[in-house]
Design a protein around this motif. Structure first.
Motif, PDB file in Angstrom:
ATOM      1  N   HIS A  10     -15.360  -2.360 -13.857  1.00 22.93           N
ATOM      2  CA  HIS A  10     -16.808  -2.550 -14.018  1.00 22.93           C
ATOM      3  C   HIS A  10     -17.440  -1.515 -14.951  1.00 22.93           C
ATOM      4  CE1 HIS A  10     -16.117   0.136 -10.628  1.00 22.93           C
ATOM      5  NE2 HIS A  10     -17.288   0.686 -10.902  1.00 22.93           N
ATOM      6  N   ALA A  11     -16.947  -0.274 -14.900  1.00 22.55           N
ATOM      7  CA  ALA A  11     -17.525   0.789 -15.732  1.00 22.55           C
ATOM      8  C   ALA A  11     -17.220   0.585 -17.215  1.00 22.55           C
ATOM      9  CB  ALA A  11     -17.016   2.156 -15.276  1.00 22.55           C
ATOM     10  N   GLY A  12     -16.146  -0.103 -17.514  1.00 27.55           N
ATOM     11  CA  GLY A  12     -15.773  -0.360 -18.903  1.00 27.55           C
ATOM     12  C   GLY A  12     -16.120  -1.751 -19.385  1.00 27.55           C
ATOM     13  N   PHE A  13     -16.694  -2.568 -18.504  1.00 28.16           N
ATOM     14  CA  PHE A  13     -16.955  -3.972 -18.833  1.00 28.16           C
ATOM     15  C   PHE A  13     -17.791  -4.138 -20.104  1.00 28.16           C
ATOM     16  CE2 PHE A  13     -19.729  -7.729 -18.486  1.00 28.16           C
ATOM     17  CZ  PHE A  13     -18.765  -8.721 -18.547  1.00 28.16           C
ATOM     18  N   ALA A  14     -18.892  -3.434 -20.237  1.00 31.26           N
ATOM     19  CA  ALA A  14     -19.767  -3.601 -21.403  1.00 31.26           C
ATOM     20  C   ALA A  14     -19.029  -3.263 -22.694  1.00 31.26           C
ATOM     21  CB  ALA A  14     -21.029  -2.739 -21.259  1.00 31.26           C
ATOM     22  N   TYR A  15     -18.207  -2.218 -22.669  1.00 28.67           N
ATOM     23  CA  TYR A  15     -17.457  -1.843 -23.874  1.00 28.67           C
ATOM     24  C   TYR A  15     -16.387  -2.875 -24.186  1.00 28.67           C
ATOM     25  CZ  TYR A  15     -19.501   2.770 -24.692  1.00 28.67           C
ATOM     26  OH  TYR A  15     -20.351   3.793 -25.004  1.00 28.67           O
ATOM     27  N   LYS A  16     -15.742  -3.395 -23.160  1.00 30.64           N
ATOM     28  CA  LYS A  16     -14.739  -4.443 -23.374  1.00 30.64           C
ATOM     29  C   LYS A  16     -15.389  -5.643 -24.049  1.00 30.64           C
ATOM     30  CE  LYS A  16     -13.355  -6.895 -19.828  1.00 30.64           C
ATOM     31  NZ  LYS A  16     -13.694  -8.320 -20.038  1.00 30.64           N
ATOM     32  N   GLU A  17     -16.531  -6.045 -23.535  1.00 32.13           N
ATOM     33  CA  GLU A  17     -17.241  -7.197 -24.093  1.00 32.13           C
ATOM     34  C   GLU A  17     -17.735  -6.918 -25.511  1.00 32.13           C
ATOM     35  OE1 GLU A  17     -17.464 -10.375 -22.574  1.00 32.13           O
ATOM     36  OE2 GLU A  17     -15.888  -9.302 -21.483  1.00 32.13           O
ATOM     37  N   MET A  18     -18.090  -5.680 -25.810  1.00 32.10           N
ATOM     38  CA  MET A  18     -18.514  -5.305 -27.150  1.00 32.10           C
ATOM     39  C   MET A  18     -17.327  -5.335 -28.109  1.00 32.10           C
ATOM     40  SD  MET A  18     -18.159  -2.328 -29.238  1.00 32.10           S
ATOM     41  CE  MET A  18     -17.849  -1.023 -28.073  1.00 32.10           C
ATOM     42  N   LEU A  19     -16.156  -4.891 -27.645  1.00 28.42           N
ATOM     43  CA  LEU A  19     -14.982  -4.812 -28.515  1.00 28.42           C
ATOM     44  C   LEU A  19     -14.378  -6.175 -28.837  1.00 28.42           C
ATOM     45  CD1 LEU A  19     -13.169  -1.708 -26.970  1.00 28.42           C
ATOM     46  CD2 LEU A  19     -14.194  -1.850 -29.266  1.00 28.42           C
ATOM     47  N   LYS A  20     -14.438  -7.119 -27.924  1.00 30.18           N
ATOM     48  CA  LYS A  20     -13.753  -8.402 -28.115  1.00 30.18           C
ATOM     49  C   LYS A  20     -14.177  -9.147 -29.390  1.00 30.18           C
ATOM     50  CE  LYS A  20     -14.275 -10.555 -24.237  1.00 30.18           C
ATOM     51  NZ  LYS A  20     -14.200 -11.359 -23.007  1.00 30.18           N
ATOM     52  N   PRO A  21     -15.455  -9.384 -29.644  1.00 30.49           N
ATOM     53  CA  PRO A  21     -15.811 -10.101 -30.879  1.00 30.49           C
ATOM     54  C   PRO A  21     -15.510  -9.279 -32.138  1.00 30.49           C
ATOM     55  CG  PRO A  21     -17.796  -9.456 -29.678  1.00 30.49           C
ATOM     56  CD  PRO A  21     -16.633  -9.142 -28.803  1.00 30.49           C
ATOM     57  N   TRP A  22     -15.656  -7.985 -32.040  1.00 30.02           N
ATOM     58  CA  TRP A  22     -15.345  -7.105 -33.166  1.00 30.02           C
ATOM     59  C   TRP A  22     -13.856  -7.178 -33.493  1.00 30.02           C
ATOM     60  CZ3 TRP A  22     -12.572  -2.333 -32.990  1.00 30.02           C
ATOM     61  CH2 TRP A  22     -12.620  -1.599 -34.170  1.00 30.02           C
ATOM     62  N   LEU A  23     -13.005  -7.160 -32.471  1.00 29.35           N
ATOM     63  CA  LEU A  23     -11.556  -7.282 -32.687  1.00 29.35           C
ATOM     64  C   LEU A  23     -11.213  -8.644 -33.273  1.00 29.35           C
ATOM     65  CD1 LEU A  23     -10.414  -5.547 -29.395  1.00 29.35           C
ATOM     66  CD2 LEU A  23      -9.899  -4.726 -31.718  1.00 29.35           C
ATOM     67  N   ALA A  24     -11.886  -9.685 -32.828  1.00 24.82           N
ATOM     68  CA  ALA A  24     -11.662 -11.017 -33.391  1.00 24.82           C
ATOM     69  C   ALA A  24     -11.995 -11.032 -34.879  1.00 24.82           C
ATOM     70  CB  ALA A  24     -12.475 -12.062 -32.628  1.00 24.82           C
ATOM     71  N   GLU A  25     -13.074 -10.354 -35.256  1.00 22.22           N
ATOM     72  CA  GLU A  25     -13.441 -10.253 -36.681  1.00 22.22           C
ATOM     73  C   GLU A  25     -12.356  -9.536 -37.487  1.00 22.22           C
ATOM     74  OE1 GLU A  25     -17.236  -8.365 -37.158  1.00 22.22           O
ATOM     75  OE2 GLU A  25     -18.245  -9.822 -35.861  1.00 22.22           O
ATOM     76  N   GLU A 114     -20.464   3.531 -28.369  1.00 23.17           N
ATOM     77  CA  GLU A 114     -19.848   2.283 -28.824  1.00 23.17           C
ATOM     78  C   GLU A 114     -19.237   2.467 -30.204  1.00 23.17           C
ATOM     79  OE1 GLU A 114     -22.471  -1.071 -28.538  1.00 23.17           O
ATOM     80  OE2 GLU A 114     -22.492  -1.007 -26.345  1.00 23.17           O
ATOM     81  N   GLU A 115     -19.936   3.158 -31.088  1.00 25.14           N
ATOM     82  CA  GLU A 115     -19.408   3.391 -32.442  1.00 25.14           C
ATOM     83  C   GLU A 115     -18.125   4.218 -32.380  1.00 25.14           C
ATOM     84  OE1 GLU A 115     -18.621   3.268 -36.356  1.00 25.14           O
ATOM     85  OE2 GLU A 115     -20.060   2.039 -35.265  1.00 25.14           O
ATOM     86  N   GLN A 116     -18.101   5.251 -31.553  1.00 26.44           N
ATOM     87  CA  GLN A 116     -16.879   6.044 -31.395  1.00 26.44           C
ATOM     88  C   GLN A 116     -15.747   5.194 -30.832  1.00 26.44           C
ATOM     89  OE1 GLN A 116     -18.784   9.032 -28.944  1.00 26.44           O
ATOM     90  NE2 GLN A 116     -18.403  10.621 -30.490  1.00 26.44           N
ATOM     91  N   ALA A 117     -16.050   4.324 -29.886  1.00 29.09           N
ATOM     92  CA  ALA A 117     -15.029   3.448 -29.306  1.00 29.09           C
ATOM     93  C   ALA A 117     -14.417   2.557 -30.386  1.00 29.09           C
ATOM     94  CB  ALA A 117     -15.621   2.606 -28.190  1.00 29.09           C
ATOM     95  N   ARG A 118     -15.242   2.035 -31.287  1.00 34.38           N
ATOM     96  CA  ARG A 118     -14.718   1.213 -32.385  1.00 34.38           C
ATOM     97  C   ARG A 118     -13.874   2.058 -33.338  1.00 34.38           C
ATOM     98  NH1 ARG A 118     -19.770  -1.380 -31.615  1.00 34.38           N
ATOM     99  NH2 ARG A 118     -20.776   0.036 -33.065  1.00 34.38           N
ATOM    100  N   GLN A 119     -14.333   3.257 -33.675  1.00 43.68           N
ATOM    101  CA  GLN A 119     -13.567   4.129 -34.570  1.00 43.68           C
ATOM    102  C   GLN A 119     -12.215   4.489 -33.966  1.00 43.68           C
ATOM    103  OE1 GLN A 119     -16.200   7.468 -35.052  1.00 43.68           O
ATOM    104  NE2 GLN A 119     -17.355   6.518 -36.713  1.00 43.68           N
ATOM    105  N   ILE A 120     -12.210   4.857 -32.700  1.00 41.45           N
ATOM    106  CA  ILE A 120     -10.980   5.232 -31.999  1.00 41.45           C
ATOM    107  C   ILE A 120     -10.022   4.041 -31.963  1.00 41.45           C
ATOM    108  CG2 ILE A 120     -10.043   5.847 -29.728  1.00 41.45           C
ATOM    109  CD1 ILE A 120     -12.760   7.457 -29.348  1.00 41.45           C
ATOM    110  N   THR A 121     -10.558   2.879 -31.620  1.00 41.51           N
ATOM    111  CA  THR A 121      -9.736   1.671 -31.540  1.00 41.51           C
ATOM    112  C   THR A 121      -9.156   1.310 -32.899  1.00 41.51           C
ATOM    113  OG1 THR A 121     -11.033   0.855 -29.671  1.00 41.51           O
ATOM    114  CG2 THR A 121      -9.760  -0.778 -30.917  1.00 41.51           C
TER     115      THR A 121
END
Length: 143
Positions: A10-25, A114-121
């Motif tokens: 639950h604590a990571g849910f919002a980030y997971k949902e944010m990452l999914k469409p970005w990863l698809a792109e 969120e931006e750091q999460a995308r950079q790290i990923t």
């Protein structure tokens, strides 16, 4: 298309949902292991199935997200063949790939933007294992 596993509590849910469409792109077919809401959830219920899929070779890599990343990382690393690494800085993700051939990235949602999460990923996904002297070390990890 490149395949990738993703999961969170639950604590990571919002980030997971944010990452999914970005990863698809970025060209990834993302398999979501849950959770599917912000309702309180137990991280092993999602980390174990994701780690099992990576350990079996069904999926090549995974991303797990929870508040601190500790719980999902500890859980994923119970699976032989999984090398899960916590990264809260891009450099840690890069080193986890280069030196440890990490195949599961664990993100601490409460400690990165969120931006750091995308950079790290992105760095995790685009960094190759160096092999060489590191291969012998990685070969000694599994019990």
């Amino acid at each position: 298309m490149k395949q990738l596993a993703i999961g969170s509590d639950h604590a990571g849910f919002a980030y997971k949902e944010m990452l999914k469409p970005w990863l698809a792109e970025l060209g990834y077919e993302v398999r979501d292991f849950g959770t599917h809401s912000t309702d309180s959830a137990d991280y092993p219920d999602f980390a174990h199935p994701l780690a099992a899929a990576v350990a079996s070779g069904e999926l090549p890599q995974g991303i797990l997200v929870c508040g601190s990343a500790n719980g999902v990382c500890i859980t994923a690393n119970k699976h032989a063949g999984v090398r899960a690494a916590i990264a809260w800085l891009p450099e840690l993700a890069e080193l986890a790939r280069q030196h440890n051939n990490a195949n599961v990235l664990c993100l601490p949602a409460r400690f990165v933007s969120e931006e750091q999460a995308r950079q790290i990923t992105e760095l995790f996904l685009n960094t190759a294992f160096e092999g060489g002297r590191h291969q012998n070390r990685v070969g000694k990890i599994d019990c």
